[in-house]
Design a protein around this motif. Sequence first.
Motif, mmCIF file in Angstrom:
data_model
loop_
_atom_site.group_PDB
_atom_site.id
_atom_site.type_symbol
_atom_site.label_atom_id
_atom_site.label_comp_id
_atom_site.label_asym_id
_atom_site.label_seq_id
_atom_site.Cartn_x
_atom_site.Cartn_y
_atom_site.Cartn_z
ATOM 1 N N ASP A 19 -98.823 49.249 6.634
ATOM 2 C CA ASP A 19 -99.218 47.711 6.097
ATOM 3 C C ASP A 19 -100.655 48.127 5.251
ATOM 4 O O ASP A 19 -101.006 49.132 5.408
ATOM 5 C CB ASP A 19 -99.544 46.563 6.747
ATOM 6 C CG ASP A 19 -100.808 46.969 7.802
ATOM 7 O OD1 ASP A 19 -101.810 46.636 7.435
ATOM 8 O OD2 ASP A 19 -100.459 47.041 8.932
ATOM 9 N N SER A 32 -103.490 43.559 -0.197
ATOM 10 C CA SER A 32 -103.299 43.616 -1.735
ATOM 11 C C SER A 32 -103.845 42.132 -1.852
ATOM 12 O O SER A 32 -103.203 41.204 -2.075
ATOM 13 C CB SER A 32 -101.916 43.650 -2.015
ATOM 14 O OG SER A 32 -101.618 43.444 -3.401
ATOM 15 N N THR A 49 -100.605 40.945 2.158
ATOM 16 C CA THR A 49 -100.642 42.133 2.933
ATOM 17 C C THR A 49 -99.129 42.338 2.477
ATOM 18 O O THR A 49 -98.171 41.772 2.571
ATOM 19 C CB THR A 49 -100.834 41.864 4.583
ATOM 20 O OG1 THR A 49 -101.893 41.469 4.620
ATOM 21 C CG2 THR A 49 -100.536 43.357 5.166
ATOM 22 N N VAL A 50 -99.006 43.887 2.119
ATOM 23 C CA VAL A 50 -97.630 44.424 1.933
ATOM 24 C C VAL A 50 -97.394 45.305 3.052
ATOM 25 O O VAL A 50 -98.044 46.155 3.553
ATOM 26 C CB VAL A 50 -97.744 45.135 0.644
ATOM 27 C CG1 VAL A 50 -96.292 45.688 0.338
ATOM 28 C CG2 VAL A 50 -97.980 44.400 -0.514
ATOM 29 N N TYR A 51 -96.395 44.879 3.766
ATOM 30 C CA TYR A 51 -95.959 45.622 4.717
ATOM 31 C C TYR A 51 -94.553 46.662 4.570
ATOM 32 O O TYR A 51 -93.718 46.169 3.677
ATOM 33 C CB TYR A 51 -95.353 44.768 6.250
ATOM 34 C CG TYR A 51 -96.150 44.043 6.436
ATOM 35 C CD1 TYR A 51 -96.778 44.413 7.647
ATOM 36 C CD2 TYR A 51 -96.677 42.916 6.326
ATOM 37 C CE1 TYR A 51 -98.087 43.727 8.427
ATOM 38 C CE2 TYR A 51 -97.557 41.934 6.968
ATOM 39 C CZ TYR A 51 -98.206 42.482 7.815
ATOM 40 O OH TYR A 51 -99.165 41.864 8.516
ATOM 41 N N ASN A 52 -94.478 47.797 4.852
ATOM 42 C CA ASN A 52 -93.336 48.717 4.827
ATOM 43 C C ASN A 52 -92.443 48.659 6.245
ATOM 44 O O ASN A 52 -92.948 48.910 7.256
ATOM 45 C CB ASN A 52 -94.054 50.284 4.757
ATOM 46 C CG ASN A 52 -94.794 50.363 3.197
ATOM 47 O OD1 ASN A 52 -94.035 49.818 2.233
ATOM 48 N ND2 ASN A 52 -95.876 50.576 3.297
ATOM 49 N N THR A 98 -89.963 46.580 1.443
ATOM 50 C CA THR A 98 -91.393 46.143 1.474
ATOM 51 C C THR A 98 -91.438 44.731 1.272
ATOM 52 O O THR A 98 -90.792 44.191 0.771
ATOM 53 C CB THR A 98 -92.112 46.641 0.015
ATOM 54 O OG1 THR A 98 -91.538 46.180 -1.084
ATOM 55 C CG2 THR A 98 -92.256 48.100 0.111
ATOM 56 N N THR A 144 -93.857 41.297 1.417
ATOM 57 C CA THR A 144 -95.147 40.827 1.027
ATOM 58 C C THR A 144 -95.303 39.574 1.652
ATOM 59 O O THR A 144 -94.735 38.738 1.489
ATOM 60 C CB THR A 144 -95.240 40.731 -0.513
ATOM 61 O OG1 THR A 144 -94.995 41.957 -1.309
ATOM 62 C CG2 THR A 144 -96.750 40.287 -1.052
ATOM 63 N N ASP A 202 -92.464 37.849 -0.581
ATOM 64 C CA ASP A 202 -91.221 38.552 -1.172
ATOM 65 C C ASP A 202 -90.812 39.565 -0.212
ATOM 66 O O ASP A 202 -91.416 40.009 0.605
ATOM 67 C CB ASP A 202 -92.262 39.348 -2.638
ATOM 68 C CG ASP A 202 -91.099 40.100 -3.621
ATOM 69 O OD1 ASP A 202 -89.946 39.446 -3.787
ATOM 70 O OD2 ASP A 202 -91.491 41.134 -4.069
ATOM 71 N N ARG A 222 -88.551 43.177 -1.123
ATOM 72 C CA ARG A 222 -87.818 44.175 -2.062
ATOM 73 C C ARG A 222 -87.376 45.159 -1.147
ATOM 74 O O ARG A 222 -87.920 46.151 -0.430
ATOM 75 C CB ARG A 222 -89.072 44.812 -2.783
ATOM 76 C CG ARG A 222 -88.230 45.370 -4.082
ATOM 77 C CD ARG A 222 -89.426 45.899 -5.012
ATOM 78 N NE ARG A 222 -90.608 46.338 -4.695
ATOM 79 C CZ ARG A 222 -90.592 47.760 -4.350
ATOM 80 N NH1 ARG A 222 -89.658 48.405 -4.914
ATOM 81 N NH2 ARG A 222 -91.548 48.298 -4.162
#
Length: 120
Positions: free
Chosen positions: A51, A54, A58-61, A84, A86, A95, A97
């Motif tokens: 993570d 941002s 937080t943007v998690y992979n 990803t 968000t 979000d 993606r």
Amino acid sequence: MNIRLAALAAVAVALSACNTVTPLKADPIKARWVGQSAGKFFAAYSPPYSDSPSGSLTVYNWRGGYQRIKTESGKSTSVSCAATITVSSDYTIRDIRIVADRPGAKGPSYCEELLAPAQG
């Protein structure tokens, strides 16, 4: 002469207003998960592997759904899905993606079959 020029201008304006609009395909994964709790997603499909902050998000992979499936063509293959995700400060998905996908058992997207199965 002025009438012809006015008519030509009117035709040009009318034609410039014409365009082909192709509707965007609805994204069933976003429809299913945006606005939902990230905790619910990660509990169902496994936790993220990384993570990064941002701003207030937080943007998690994430990668998951590892399986061996048989595709429509009858071929057996290993599949998984990567995204990803968000998430806002209240842990709500804002979000999602897809960043890696493969053909599924019933169509072109394994991720769609996994994360937004058709209700039937």
